[in-house]
Structures are given as structure tokens and as C-alpha cells.
Scaffold this motif. Sequence first.
Motif, mmCIF file in Angstrom:
data_model
loop_
_atom_site.group_PDB
_atom_site.id
_atom_site.type_symbol
_atom_site.label_atom_id
_atom_site.label_comp_id
_atom_site.label_asym_id
_atom_site.label_seq_id
_atom_site.Cartn_x
_atom_site.Cartn_y
_atom_site.Cartn_z
ATOM 1 N N SER A 90 -15.551 -12.998 -1.347
ATOM 2 C CA SER A 90 -15.437 -11.799 -2.648
ATOM 3 C C SER A 90 -14.365 -12.334 -3.460
ATOM 4 O O SER A 90 -13.146 -13.083 -2.917
ATOM 5 C CB SER A 90 -15.363 -10.537 -2.040
ATOM 6 O OG SER A 90 -14.052 -10.422 -1.749
ATOM 7 N N PRO A 91 -14.395 -11.880 -4.691
ATOM 8 C CA PRO A 91 -12.968 -12.076 -5.596
ATOM 9 C C PRO A 91 -12.037 -11.479 -4.951
ATOM 10 O O PRO A 91 -12.017 -10.568 -4.153
ATOM 11 C CB PRO A 91 -13.466 -11.357 -6.831
ATOM 12 C CG PRO A 91 -14.780 -11.292 -6.843
ATOM 13 C CD PRO A 91 -15.302 -11.309 -5.477
ATOM 14 N N CYS A 92 -10.655 -11.877 -5.024
ATOM 15 C CA CYS A 92 -9.386 -11.638 -4.269
ATOM 16 C C CYS A 92 -9.493 -9.763 -4.812
ATOM 17 O O CYS A 92 -8.999 -9.180 -3.695
ATOM 18 C CB CYS A 92 -8.408 -12.189 -4.672
ATOM 19 S SG CYS A 92 -7.883 -12.161 -6.465
ATOM 20 N N VAL A 93 -9.648 -9.557 -5.751
ATOM 21 C CA VAL A 93 -9.401 -7.859 -6.166
ATOM 22 C C VAL A 93 -10.718 -7.273 -5.649
ATOM 23 O O VAL A 93 -10.661 -5.946 -6.211
ATOM 24 C CB VAL A 93 -9.371 -7.734 -7.768
ATOM 25 C CG1 VAL A 93 -7.898 -8.660 -7.999
ATOM 26 C CG2 VAL A 93 -10.583 -8.573 -8.528
ATOM 27 N N GLY A 94 -11.589 -7.914 -5.384
ATOM 28 C CA GLY A 94 -12.934 -6.975 -4.909
ATOM 29 C C GLY A 94 -13.858 -7.316 -5.730
ATOM 30 O O GLY A 94 -14.043 -7.736 -6.916
ATOM 31 N N ASP A 130 0.876 -1.936 2.450
ATOM 32 C CA ASP A 130 1.576 -3.349 2.614
ATOM 33 C C ASP A 130 1.789 -4.051 1.288
ATOM 34 O O ASP A 130 2.841 -4.602 0.974
ATOM 35 C CB ASP A 130 0.793 -4.274 3.538
ATOM 36 C CG ASP A 130 1.297 -5.635 3.860
ATOM 37 O OD1 ASP A 130 2.291 -5.808 3.357
ATOM 38 O OD2 ASP A 130 0.359 -6.418 4.177
ATOM 39 N N VAL A 131 0.767 -4.074 0.615
ATOM 40 C CA VAL A 131 0.898 -4.584 -0.871
ATOM 41 C C VAL A 131 1.963 -4.160 -1.785
ATOM 42 O O VAL A 131 2.730 -4.797 -2.305
ATOM 43 C CB VAL A 131 -0.697 -4.657 -1.427
ATOM 44 C CG1 VAL A 131 -0.531 -5.216 -2.984
ATOM 45 C CG2 VAL A 131 -1.491 -5.529 -0.675
ATOM 46 N N ASP A 288 0.393 -4.770 -12.109
ATOM 47 C CA ASP A 288 -0.859 -5.172 -12.048
ATOM 48 C C ASP A 288 -0.974 -7.027 -11.830
ATOM 49 O O ASP A 288 -1.779 -7.260 -10.773
ATOM 50 C CB ASP A 288 -1.825 -5.003 -13.279
ATOM 51 C CG ASP A 288 -1.339 -5.745 -14.634
ATOM 52 O OD1 ASP A 288 -0.110 -6.022 -14.615
ATOM 53 O OD2 ASP A 288 -2.070 -5.842 -15.410
ATOM 54 N N LYS A 289 -0.357 -7.670 -12.283
ATOM 55 C CA LYS A 289 0.020 -9.177 -12.064
ATOM 56 C C LYS A 289 0.511 -9.339 -10.820
ATOM 57 O O LYS A 289 -0.037 -10.340 -10.014
ATOM 58 C CB LYS A 289 0.690 -9.721 -13.197
ATOM 59 C CG LYS A 289 0.111 -9.935 -14.509
ATOM 60 C CD LYS A 289 -1.269 -10.323 -14.592
ATOM 61 C CE LYS A 289 -1.959 -10.208 -15.818
ATOM 62 N NZ LYS A 289 -3.366 -10.655 -16.047
ATOM 63 N N LEU A 290 1.541 -8.477 -10.336
ATOM 64 C CA LEU A 290 2.200 -8.605 -8.927
ATOM 65 C C LEU A 290 1.020 -8.248 -8.022
ATOM 66 O O LEU A 290 1.165 -8.919 -6.768
ATOM 67 C CB LEU A 290 3.362 -7.894 -9.001
ATOM 68 C CG LEU A 290 4.578 -8.344 -9.687
ATOM 69 C CD1 LEU A 290 5.543 -7.119 -9.650
ATOM 70 C CD2 LEU A 290 5.091 -9.691 -9.418
ATOM 71 N N ILE A 291 0.348 -7.037 -8.116
ATOM 72 C CA ILE A 291 -0.605 -6.852 -7.084
ATOM 73 C C ILE A 291 -1.749 -7.821 -6.844
ATOM 74 O O ILE A 291 -1.971 -8.385 -5.787
ATOM 75 C CB ILE A 291 -1.178 -5.482 -7.465
ATOM 76 C CG1 ILE A 291 -0.343 -4.398 -7.322
ATOM 77 C CG2 ILE A 291 -2.752 -5.062 -6.486
ATOM 78 C CD1 ILE A 291 -0.823 -2.867 -8.229
ATOM 79 N N GLU A 292 -2.121 -8.464 -7.918
ATOM 80 C CA GLU A 292 -3.184 -9.525 -7.778
ATOM 81 C C GLU A 292 -2.675 -10.850 -7.087
ATOM 82 O O GLU A 292 -3.100 -11.334 -6.302
ATOM 83 C CB GLU A 292 -3.805 -9.907 -9.260
ATOM 84 C CG GLU A 292 -4.845 -10.719 -9.400
ATOM 85 C CD GLU A 292 -5.406 -11.061 -10.575
ATOM 86 O OE1 GLU A 292 -6.333 -11.903 -10.735
ATOM 87 O OE2 GLU A 292 -5.206 -10.108 -11.502
ATOM 88 N N ILE A 297 -2.893 -14.086 -1.770
ATOM 89 C CA ILE A 297 -2.418 -14.676 -0.444
ATOM 90 C C ILE A 297 -2.654 -13.818 0.704
ATOM 91 O O ILE A 297 -2.011 -13.963 1.937
ATOM 92 C CB ILE A 297 -1.104 -15.173 -0.773
ATOM 93 C CG1 ILE A 297 -0.197 -13.907 -0.705
ATOM 94 C CG2 ILE A 297 -0.689 -16.063 -1.491
ATOM 95 C CD1 ILE A 297 1.339 -14.173 -0.794
ATOM 96 N N THR A 298 -3.588 -12.805 0.713
ATOM 97 C CA THR A 298 -3.783 -11.929 2.083
ATOM 98 C C THR A 298 -5.408 -11.908 1.990
ATOM 99 O O THR A 298 -6.131 -12.501 1.330
ATOM 100 C CB THR A 298 -3.218 -10.648 1.777
ATOM 101 O OG1 THR A 298 -3.766 -10.008 0.564
ATOM 102 C CG2 THR A 298 -1.625 -10.465 1.478
ATOM 103 N N ASN A 299 -5.498 -11.102 3.092
ATOM 104 C CA ASN A 299 -7.245 -11.209 3.578
ATOM 105 C C ASN A 299 -7.925 -10.210 2.497
ATOM 106 O O ASN A 299 -7.119 -9.109 1.950
ATOM 107 C CB ASN A 299 -7.283 -10.905 5.106
ATOM 108 C CG ASN A 299 -6.709 -9.397 5.346
ATOM 109 O OD1 ASN A 299 -5.617 -9.300 4.991
ATOM 110 N ND2 ASN A 299 -7.335 -8.778 5.788
ATOM 111 N N ASP A 300 -8.994 -10.146 2.526
ATOM 112 C CA ASP A 300 -10.127 -9.253 1.763
ATOM 113 C C ASP A 300 -10.850 -8.142 2.794
ATOM 114 O O ASP A 300 -11.028 -8.695 3.867
ATOM 115 C CB ASP A 300 -10.965 -9.927 0.968
ATOM 116 C CG ASP A 300 -10.338 -11.019 -0.108
ATOM 117 O OD1 ASP A 300 -9.266 -10.786 -0.635
ATOM 118 O OD2 ASP A 300 -11.099 -12.054 -0.204
#
Length: 429
Positions: A90-94, A130-131, A288-292, A297-300
Motif C-alpha cells: 500500500s502507499p506508505c500513508v495508507g 511511536d511515530v 505533516d511532512k515529518l509524519i510522512e 521508513i516503518t511498516n504499514d
Amino acid sequence: MEGNGAAAGGTRRPWSICRQSAGAPLAAAGSMSIRAVLDRVFSAVDASGPRPVLAIGNGDPTASACFRPPLEAEEAVVEALRSRKHNGYSPCVGVLPARRAIAEYLSRDLPYQLSRDDIYLTSGCCQAIDVMISILAQPGSNILLPKPGFPLYESRTMFSNLEDRHFNLIPDRGWEADLESVEALADENTVAMVIVNPSNPCGSVYSHDHLAKIAETARKLGIIIIADEVYDHLAFGNKPFIPMGIFADIVPVITVGSISKRWLVPGWRLGWIAMCDLNGILKEAKVDKLIESYINITNDPATFIQGAVPQIIANTKEDYFMKILNLLRNSADLCYGKIKETRGITCPHKPEGSMFVMAKLDLSCLDGIQDDLDFCCRLAKEESVIVLPGSALGMKDWIRITFAMDMPTLENALERIKSFCQRHAKLEA
């Protein structure tokens, strides 16, 4: 064949991985988790005892047959799997439909509309935490956490070298936040304060008035609010659930949540981060950019669960939610009543939400009990009942009890606790 240097009589440096200090921060953070503390209590159980172990210390209601997800949610997952549309990455953001569905779901309780771009999907609410902790962990910064509170926040801040400062929740005021202590703790390096509502571990639900005061305090201090609403809508007392996001015109709010609790599917690991940012403060700071970037670099979360989310939300009937609320209300009433009957334990506030209640130990009434951990370990050994020591939540000589279970099991466990306290009661002079 050549041997290593040591075997050949030479010298070599010690293996770097064996240096004890290398994993110290992770080991310290891990030891604070609820699972780690409950494992320690479980180890005290007499495995040869004749009675089954009754665990009322963890937060997983699915062990009881009466707490099951709605059939509509299960069917949505089956349909998503059989569609063969959700087997890839999936896209990293969902995935877009899931983000849109969650934005619409959260917006039902807000005076404005969230968009899909305000939503980031995570592997449960734990990853959302965590994010947020990770992107806020700048050198010299600190964050304000409630006491008692969910220990994952403290574990994550410790691991990320973000200083945690604890403000008190006041038992006699329905576990409201002590806003005077919030103001005293905050300084120019404070990046956020965390609010958990409905509360794990307290079972409290905040009023509109108190949430408004929290928002005004955060605005005055210039700090954002992380609103942990994983138990959203699990409010069964006199106060309805009110999302912190309704005050986003006063203070920037980051809401974290999941389908885990309301739909009773903690193992499905579908959570979210929602940016409630009416004044554009978070976007100006590039949160928003930091979250993305961190999510990159983490799992979905599993793609087929994401694929099922729109139907899970759309198809679950209101009577399912009302059934769960009635179950929680009845079990909370039972728990509160049984605690009141038990000498040596007091409950300052009847639970109104979530799945937990905090009870205070009166050690002056109990003979030979040293502290909350000693109480829990002895209770496990003598009665095969597991409760969580309050010290795991920042509250020494308290315990947390989970009441999200079938009534016969809960009543049995509470009767065993009562028997334990009677057996250890000090003789009155």
C-alpha cells in the motif's frame, strides 16, 4: 585452515555487540511495558493449583465470548481478501479509500470536515504513538504525560531521548488533569501534552468544559495536544465522548486512534494519525511532512485490512455498539460494587468509559503486603488472579482492573480478590 586471532594465540577486540551498554536504553524501555510487568506477575502463579487463572489485568477483551467483533466487520475482511485487490503493497500513508472513510468517520463528531490528506494509517494506535514521539524527539525537548497513563508513552520517550514530565490526574475530581501542574511543568522546550480520553487506565470521560480548559491551557503555553482517543465512543456513564479535535480552532490537535477497541479487533492492527489543524500551524511547522517521512521508513498496516475499512465503518450497525456499551456498563457497575465491598481496596471514581478502573490499596488494612507489586504477585500465587500493579502506570500502591469480560468470570475474580484481602486483613485493635 586458519583460525581466528584468539585461537591462534593472538589478541582481538571484544565483540561490539556484547557490550552491555549498547542495548541499555531499549532494555530499560521494554521493562516498563504492561506486558513485561504482567509477565512478572504471571510468573508468581502456582501452576499446580486447582483453579483456572483469571486475568483481569490486560486490555484485550477478546478472551471473553461476549466481546466479539461485528459480523459485518468479519465479512468486510473476507470480501477484501477474496477481491484480490489488496495483496500488494500500500502507499506508505495508507490506501486512499480507507483514509477517506476514516476522515469521514472522525468528522461525524467535529464541526468541520477532515480530508483524506489529514489522515495517516498506522499499524495500530501503538505505531501512531511511536511515530509522534519519534518526530517530536528533538535534542533538549520535553513532553507532558498524564500520571497515571499508558506506559508506552514513557517507554517511547525514554528510548527516543525525549524528556517526559508527568502532570497529575486527580482521582477525587474524576481523574481530571491538574492544569496547574501542567503550567508549572511546561517551558520553552515543551513540544506537546498527551491527553487520553476516554481514559486508560482510569475509566474516566472528560466533560466539554474540562476539555475546553485543557485546550486553553495548551494555547497559552504554545504546545500542541496529542489526543489519544483509541477508546472513542466507549463512554457509558453520564458524560458523552467528545473529541479533542473540536477545539482545533484554539490549539493544534493530533488525534491518534484505531478500530481496535470499538470494533473489538486489537489483533487487526489498524490505527491512524489525524491532523486537526484549522489554523495551519502543524503544516507550517511541516509536521505533516515529518509524519510522512517517518512512516516511509516503518511498516504499514496489512493492505487487506485497509481495504476492508470503508465497509467495516459503513456496515456496522448502531445496535452492535449499543450492545457493547451495555456490556461494559454492567460489568463496570459490578466491578465498582465489588470493590466497595472489599476492605483494603477503594475506588475513588466509578468508571464511565474505556475498559478499566483504578483502585487504591489501603496497605494499613493488609498484613504483610509491602506494595502494589507484592500485592499482585501474592494474589496471583494464592488466588490465580492477575491484576496490573499501579506502579507500572506511575501510581504506586494502586492496581488497574480490566472489567471487559463476561460477568461470571469477572465476579469470580473479584470474589477471589475479596477473599485474598480478608485473609490478609489486619486484626482491628
